[in-house]
Design a protein around this motif. Sequence first.
Motif, mmCIF file in Angstrom:
data_model
loop_
_atom_site.group_PDB
_atom_site.id
_atom_site.type_symbol
_atom_site.label_atom_id
_atom_site.label_comp_id
_atom_site.label_asym_id
_atom_site.label_seq_id
_atom_site.Cartn_x
_atom_site.Cartn_y
_atom_site.Cartn_z
ATOM 1 N N PRO A 306 0.815 -1.231 0.000
ATOM 2 C CA PRO A 306 0.000 0.000 0.000
ATOM 3 C C PRO A 306 0.842 1.272 0.000
ATOM 4 O O PRO A 306 0.493 2.251 -0.675
ATOM 5 C CB PRO A 306 -0.814 -0.134 1.296
ATOM 6 C CG PRO A 306 -0.904 -1.597 1.543
ATOM 7 C CD PRO A 306 0.424 -2.136 1.097
ATOM 8 N N LEU A 307 1.951 1.269 0.754
ATOM 9 C CA LEU A 307 2.828 2.443 0.754
ATOM 10 C C LEU A 307 3.434 2.675 -0.626
ATOM 11 O O LEU A 307 3.492 3.815 -1.121
ATOM 12 C CB LEU A 307 3.940 2.257 1.792
ATOM 13 C CG LEU A 307 3.508 2.308 3.268
ATOM 14 C CD1 LEU A 307 4.662 1.895 4.169
ATOM 15 C CD2 LEU A 307 3.008 3.690 3.632
ATOM 16 N N TYR A 308 3.883 1.601 -1.256
ATOM 17 C CA TYR A 308 4.475 1.720 -2.590
ATOM 18 C C TYR A 308 3.446 2.217 -3.608
ATOM 19 O O TYR A 308 3.729 3.115 -4.418
ATOM 20 C CB TYR A 308 5.033 0.364 -3.019
ATOM 21 C CG TYR A 308 5.324 0.271 -4.503
ATOM 22 C CD1 TYR A 308 6.348 1.017 -5.081
ATOM 23 C CD2 TYR A 308 4.556 -0.553 -5.327
ATOM 24 C CE1 TYR A 308 6.611 0.945 -6.441
ATOM 25 C CE2 TYR A 308 4.812 -0.639 -6.684
ATOM 26 C CZ TYR A 308 5.833 0.119 -7.241
ATOM 27 O OH TYR A 308 6.089 0.042 -8.589
ATOM 28 N N LEU A 309 2.248 1.667 -3.554
ATOM 29 C CA LEU A 309 1.218 2.044 -4.528
ATOM 30 C C LEU A 309 0.776 3.491 -4.345
ATOM 31 O O LEU A 309 0.561 4.214 -5.332
ATOM 32 C CB LEU A 309 0.013 1.109 -4.403
ATOM 33 C CG LEU A 309 0.260 -0.355 -4.799
ATOM 34 C CD1 LEU A 309 -0.944 -1.210 -4.444
ATOM 35 C CD2 LEU A 309 0.569 -0.469 -6.289
ATOM 36 N N GLN A 310 0.660 3.938 -3.087
ATOM 37 C CA GLN A 310 0.152 5.292 -2.836
ATOM 38 C C GLN A 310 1.230 6.365 -2.973
ATOM 39 O O GLN A 310 0.970 7.441 -3.508
ATOM 40 C CB GLN A 310 -0.464 5.362 -1.434
ATOM 41 C CG GLN A 310 -1.742 4.521 -1.289
ATOM 42 C CD GLN A 310 -2.344 4.622 0.096
ATOM 43 O OE1 GLN A 310 -2.731 5.689 0.554
ATOM 44 N NE2 GLN A 310 -2.422 3.491 0.786
ATOM 45 N N ILE A 311 2.433 6.074 -2.497
ATOM 46 C CA ILE A 311 3.494 7.085 -2.536
ATOM 47 C C ILE A 311 4.424 6.868 -3.724
ATOM 48 O O ILE A 311 4.770 7.810 -4.443
ATOM 49 C CB ILE A 311 4.288 7.082 -1.220
ATOM 50 C CG1 ILE A 311 3.361 7.392 -0.042
ATOM 51 C CG2 ILE A 311 5.437 8.092 -1.274
ATOM 52 C CD1 ILE A 311 4.020 7.316 1.312
ATOM 53 N N GLY A 312 4.821 5.625 -3.953
ATOM 54 C CA GLY A 312 5.726 5.343 -5.066
ATOM 55 C C GLY A 312 5.082 5.558 -6.425
ATOM 56 O O GLY A 312 5.691 6.137 -7.334
ATOM 57 N N LEU A 313 3.822 5.097 -6.581
ATOM 58 C CA LEU A 313 3.123 5.250 -7.858
ATOM 59 C C LEU A 313 2.120 6.397 -7.857
ATOM 60 O O LEU A 313 1.530 6.710 -8.904
ATOM 61 C CB LEU A 313 2.407 3.940 -8.224
ATOM 62 C CG LEU A 313 3.297 2.714 -8.439
ATOM 63 C CD1 LEU A 313 2.461 1.526 -8.913
ATOM 64 C CD2 LEU A 313 4.422 3.004 -9.437
ATOM 65 N N GLY A 314 1.871 7.008 -6.702
ATOM 66 C CA GLY A 314 0.991 8.172 -6.628
ATOM 67 C C GLY A 314 -0.485 7.861 -6.803
ATOM 68 O O GLY A 314 -1.245 8.687 -7.299
ATOM 69 N N LEU A 315 -0.926 6.673 -6.363
ATOM 70 C CA LEU A 315 -2.322 6.282 -6.520
ATOM 71 C C LEU A 315 -3.116 6.637 -5.264
ATOM 72 O O LEU A 315 -2.552 6.807 -4.185
ATOM 73 C CB LEU A 315 -2.415 4.771 -6.779
ATOM 74 C CG LEU A 315 -1.621 4.246 -7.982
ATOM 75 C CD1 LEU A 315 -1.699 2.724 -8.043
ATOM 76 C CD2 LEU A 315 -2.136 4.857 -9.280
ATOM 77 N N SER A 316 -4.446 6.735 -5.421
ATOM 78 C CA SER A 316 -5.301 7.008 -4.269
ATOM 79 C C SER A 316 -5.417 5.753 -3.407
ATOM 80 O O SER A 316 -5.134 4.635 -3.852
ATOM 81 C CB SER A 316 -6.697 7.434 -4.733
ATOM 82 O OG SER A 316 -7.362 6.348 -5.361
#
Length: 489
Positions: A306-316
């Motif tokens: 979840p951290l990678y998806l939200q911060i690394g990829l910039g997703l909601s």
Amino acid sequence: MSSIDVEQNESALSPAKNSTHSQTDIRPVPILIAFVVAGFVGLFSETALNMALGNLMFELDVVSSTVQWITTGYLLTMGIVIPVSALLIQSFSTRQLFVASLLFSIVGAIVSGIAPSFSVLLLGRIIQAVGTGLLIPLMFHTALIIFPIEKRGTIMGLIGLVMLSAPAVGPAAAGLIIEVWSWNWILWFLLPFLTFSLIYGLIYVRNVTELTKPKIDVLSIVLSTLGFGGIVYGFSIAADKGWGSLPVISAIVIGLLSLILFSARQFKLEKPMLDLRVLKYPVYTLALLSASITFMIILSSMILLPLYLQIGLGLSAFTAGLILMPGGAINGLLSPVSGRIYDKFGPKWLFAPGFIIMLVMLWNLSNVTTETSIPMAIFLHATLMIGVTLVLMPMQTHGLNALPTNLYPDGTALINTLLQVSGSIGTALAITIMSASQNSFLKAVAASSDPVVTSASLTAGVQTAFILGIVLAISGLVISFFISPSKKR
């Protein structure tokens, strides 16, 4: 179908011969349904509020180090309650414990839903965790009693659907609820399912265990609470406080010393609170280690992705939850299938292949970048869950099958306790490794406040943290080669 099961289960049901209900009253499938619904809700609650932490910080005016106790408190309470469950299962009837667990869960959900402050919300979460901590080992124990050994793989596969799909579905469902309503509604949606399970259980759940009424050893309970609770607490706060801080070191040292004293006392008591003689069965011990390793992989991945998806990829948050949902769905669909494979062929087509799949996927996850596509992220997580499905529940079934019936309560209590402890350790280690790697990355660049740099630094930290999963998967693979292929004692 249930009448056939009852006829086949006469030997498995022998512990229930002195219960208040005859064997012909026991209907295994309805009993399992009552437990599975309640278990799903309890484990869904474990991670569902994670997506609301930002909202809670704003609405309840607390900082991040405080709001994390919504999850930490839940895990800590379960780590304290589950070890005592072996004693409770032998002291109270199946129906009494089932009803008590549901009442705790319902009251906890109501208290959390109406909470006007963080302290009240935390109290509600602790009450909820008591209910889940009572229910999960009781569900395992009851399933072992009411189903014959040749069907346990399939049944544990169904229970695996609860153990793994609930925490996986939680973030996506919670994200949707938060977007449409508010975080309180996460709790309100639990109540109809808990109420159904309570009423359904009152109709079908029967007493299946012979009560031995062991003497309560207060010192064992205190040492167990300090031991398991101290370790879970120490590892849970390590990422925030730092591994060298006094609270972390004190909690872990007190926990370890208490566990040593607790273990020594259990071997001396004629009727121990938690009978550690289960560790004298090599198949059970190796299965316990393998299941704990797998759970560390699961929870460390569930905090990193979840951290990678939200911060690394910039997703909601909602999009990130949707990306992780296929993995949970696949796990739910394949858990019964892996159980049937275990029942038919034993563990040889499950354990080693499962760890190999996990190892390959974790290697690929350690190489993700800020340019990794969403379909690739979905594929890696979903395939990782396939490997987990082949190992976790069949491994627990294999280990518990090696125990005699009188040690089932102790075997289920110990394995569920160590899953909670290993999960908290895996999460803490993953966050620590990620943070250290991220800080090293930021020191090497000038514009550390640039959002692009922030995404790249977190991604670099996630890459390094997944190496922990690789090491764990290799360890599990090695252990799997030493586990006896026989599934019957």
